[in-house]
Design an enzyme around this catalytic site. Structure first.
Site, short mmCIF file in Angstrom:
data_model
loop_
_atom_site.label_atom_id
_atom_site.label_comp_id
_atom_site.label_asym_id
_atom_site.label_seq_id
_atom_site.Cartn_x
_atom_site.Cartn_y
_atom_site.Cartn_z
N LYS A 1 0.84 -1.20 0.00
CA LYS A 1 0.00 0.00 0.00
C LYS A 1 0.87 1.25 0.00
O LYS A 1 1.83 1.36 0.77
CB LYS A 1 -0.92 0.01 1.23
N LYS A 44 -12.97 -8.31 -7.84
CA LYS A 44 -13.37 -8.73 -6.50
C LYS A 44 -14.77 -9.30 -6.58
O LYS A 44 -15.67 -8.69 -7.17
CB LYS A 44 -13.28 -7.56 -5.52
#
Length: 323
Positions: free
Chosen positions: A107, A210
Site C-alpha cells: 500500500k 473482486k
C-alpha cells in the site's frame, strides 16, 4: 432465485473483526455472514457504500450460500502477501505472516505519509520478496503518479501499479506518460456502472476483480471472459473479506481458465482473529475449499446490538433492490 429475507436473516451473524494495523483507513472490519443450503456467504460492503452499490454484495452472499462455488480447474491458488502502509521497519514482521509468498502488494499514497515513506517501504519489501506490486487506491494525480513511479522503480521494476489515479481519464494519460509500468484497474472496475469502460478507453493493462462488488463468483467469471477478449488478464482480489469471503474469491480464481498472476486473497493475515482458521499455505499458495466458521469465533467476534441492527436494516433494504 432470491430467497425470502427471513431465510437470509435466520442464523445470520454480524461480526466485528479487529485488525492488526490500520488498513484502508479502518481498524475494525464489520461483516455479516449468511448461511444457506449451499454453505456460507458474506455480506460486507463498506459502511459508506449506499444501498445501490451494496446490493451486488448481497447477491454475491446469496450465490455463495445458496448455489455454492462454480466448477474448478485448479486446486491451489498463488496468493500475494499484503503490506499495509506500515513503517519500513515493520515490513519483515508483516511478511512473516505470509510464508512462501513470492509476490507482495504494498500500500502506498496513504494520507499523512509521503513518497519517501513509500519508497522506504517498497525497498524493505524488495529485500524479502522477489516480485512487488503497489496499490495507491487512486491517491495520486497523474503528475504525482509519474514522479512516484519513477522513484519506486529506481531499485527495480514493479509487477504493476494498482489504481494509481482515481479516474479513467487519468489512468489513460498515465499509461501514455509512464509506459514502463503496467497499470491495474481496481476501483475503476468495481465501483463503475460499466466495469469495461476503463479497458475500452485504454486505461488498464490488468484488471483487479473482486467477487462481492461484482455480484458473485459467476459474475466475476463472466467479466473475466469479456476482459480476455481485450487481452487484459485478471487478478482476483479481496475486498478485505473474512475467511468466508476469501473462500468465494479462491473459488472464483480456481474456476478461471487462465490465471497469470498471484491473487490478492491473503488479507486474512491483517486480522487479529478471523472467523475460521487460516488455510494451509504451501509455497505461497492457498487451497480452494469451503469454509465453516468457528462457532466460538461467531460468538466472541459478535457485534453489539446497535451495530447488528444497523446491518439487519441494511440487508433488508438491499434485499428489496434485488427482487
Amino acid at each position: 432465485m432470491i430467497p425470502p429475507i427471513d431465510d437470509l436473516l435466520d442464523g445470520a451473524h454480524v461480526l466485528s473483526m479487529p485488525m492488526r494495523t490500520k488498513f484502508r483507513g479502518i481498524t475494525t472490519r464489520e461483516v455479516m455472514l449468511i448461511r444457506g443450503p449451499g454453505g456460507w456467504g458474506e455480506f460486507s460492503p463498506f459502511p459508506e457504500y449506499d444501498d445501490v452499490e451494496s446490493a451486488p454484495w448481497l447477491a454475491s452472499a446469496i450465490e455463495a450460500a445458496w448455489e455454492g462455488p462454480p466448477n474448478a480447474v485448479r486446486r491451489r491458488i498463488s496468493v500475494n502477501a499484503t503490506v499495509p502502509a506500515v513503517d519500513a521497519s515493520d515490513v519483515a514482521a508483516v511478511l512473516s505472516r505470509s510464508p512462501g509468498a513470492e509476490t507482495a502488494k504494498v500500500k502506498v499514497a496513504e494520507k499523512g505519509q509521503n513518497l519517501a515513506d513509500d519508497v522506504a517501504r517498497v525497498r524493505a519489501v524488495r529485500e524479502l520478496v522477489p516480485r512487488v506490486r503497489i496499490d495507491a487506491n487512486g491517491g495520486w494525480t497523474v503528475d504525482e503518479a509519474v514522479a512516484a513511479l519513477a522513484a519506486l522503480t529506481a531499485d527495480g521494476p514493479l509487477e504493476y501499479a494498482e489504481q494509481p489515479c482515481a479516474t479513467v481519464a487519468e489512468l489513460v494519460e498515465l499509461r501514455r506518460r509512464a509506459p514502463g509500468v503496467r497499470v491495474a484497474a481496481d476501483e475503476s472496475i468495481r465501483r463503475a456502472e460499466d466495469p469495461m469502460k476503463v479497458v475500452r478507453a485504454g486505461g488498464a493493462d490488468i484488471a483487479v476483480l473482486k467477487v462481492a462488488p461484482l455480484g458473485g463468483m459467476r459474475a466475476l467469471l463472466e467479466l473475466a471472459g469479456e476482459l480476455g477478449e481485450y487481452g487484459v488478464p485478471v487478478v482476483v482480489s479481496s475486498a478485505l473479506d473474512s475467511a468466508v469471503g476469501i473462500a468465494s474469491g479462491l473459488a472464483a480464481a480456481a474456476a478461471l481458465p487462465h490465471l497469470e498472476f498471484a491473487c490478492g486473497l491473503g488479507t486474512g493475515s491483517l486480522f487479529v482473529r478471523d472467523v475460521a482458521p487460516a488455510p494451509e499455505v504451501v509455497d505461497g499458495t492457498y487451497p480452494a475449499r469451503s469454509v465453516e466458521p468457528d462457532p466460538q469465533a461467531l460468538i466472541e467476534l459478535g457485534a453489539d446490538a446497535e451495530r447488528t441492527q444497523w446491518w439487519i436494516e441494511r440487508v433488508r433494504r438491499c434485499h428489496a433492490l434485488l427482487r
